[in-house]
Write a protein that holds these residues in place. Sequence first.
Motif, PDB file in Angstrom:
ATOM      1  N   LYS A   4       0.837  -1.208   0.000  1.00 52.60           N
ATOM      2  CA  LYS A   4       0.000   0.000   0.000  1.00 52.60           C
ATOM      3  C   LYS A   4       0.864   1.248   0.000  1.00 52.60           C
ATOM      4  N   TYR A   5       1.924   1.211   0.765  1.00 50.18           N
ATOM      5  CA  TYR A   5       2.831   2.350   0.843  1.00 50.18           C
ATOM      6  C   TYR A   5       3.493   2.606  -0.514  1.00 50.18           C
ATOM      7  N   ILE A   6       3.943   1.531  -1.148  1.00 46.93           N
ATOM      8  CA  ILE A   6       4.562   1.664  -2.482  1.00 46.93           C
ATOM      9  C   ILE A   6       3.541   2.171  -3.488  1.00 46.93           C
ATOM     10  N   THR A  10       3.740   5.625  -5.710  1.00 41.66           N
ATOM     11  CA  THR A  10       3.685   5.655  -7.178  1.00 41.66           C
ATOM     12  C   THR A  10       2.525   6.517  -7.664  1.00 41.66           C
ATOM     13  N   ASN A  11       1.393   6.487  -6.968  1.00 47.59           N
ATOM     14  CA  ASN A  11       0.264   7.340  -7.350  1.00 47.59           C
ATOM     15  C   ASN A  11       0.604   8.816  -7.178  1.00 47.59           C
ATOM     16  N   ASN A  12       1.302   9.139  -6.101  1.00 48.78           N
ATOM     17  CA  ASN A  12       1.700  10.530  -5.891  1.00 48.78           C
ATOM     18  C   ASN A  12       2.656  10.999  -6.975  1.00 48.78           C
ATOM     19  N   GLY A  15       0.892  11.665 -10.211  1.00 47.50           N
ATOM     20  CA  GLY A  15      -0.058  12.782 -10.150  1.00 47.50           C
ATOM     21  C   GLY A  15      -1.492  12.343  -9.948  1.00 47.50           C
ATOM     22  N   ALA A  16      -1.686  11.262  -9.234  1.00 47.08           N
ATOM     23  CA  ALA A  16      -3.030  10.771  -8.962  1.00 47.08           C
ATOM     24  C   ALA A  16      -3.730  11.721  -7.986  1.00 47.08           C
ATOM     25  N   PRO A  17      -5.032  11.869  -8.112  1.00 49.89           N
ATOM     26  CA  PRO A  17      -5.776  12.751  -7.199  1.00 49.89           C
ATOM     27  C   PRO A  17      -5.812  12.176  -5.792  1.00 49.89           C
ATOM     28  N   PRO A  18      -6.051  13.008  -4.795  1.00 46.99           N
ATOM     29  CA  PRO A  18      -6.143  12.486  -3.425  1.00 46.99           C
ATOM     30  C   PRO A  18      -7.341  11.549  -3.306  1.00 46.99           C
TER      31      PRO A  18
END
Length: 110
Positions: A4-6, A10-12, A15-18
Amino acid sequence: VVQKYIKSITNNVLGAPPGGKEQQQRAEKEAKQKEVAKAALLNSLFNQATDKKGRAFDPAAKKKAKQEEEEAVAAGKKLNDELRKEIIEGIANTIRLTNPKGIRMSELGG
């Protein structure tokens, strides 16, 4: 926990939305459903039906057009080209068999 942390890292980076991509997709789907429901309500004011994609149509006119289409097919007005060619060729072959001298197809209207 590590996965989950990884995934969040990767989403951050991407540029994935919150809240994640799934949350955004769910929100878009709900908004689309609300839009379709709103369109259906608006269409019902004008005595029109709404299809699955939210487009309006007049059910009486659609039924009439479908009936006319079926009548045209039943009458033979809307034959596909292959079938039409086969019928014409069959008529031509029949004429050649019955009359060895032959008849011009233009005389038959073919």
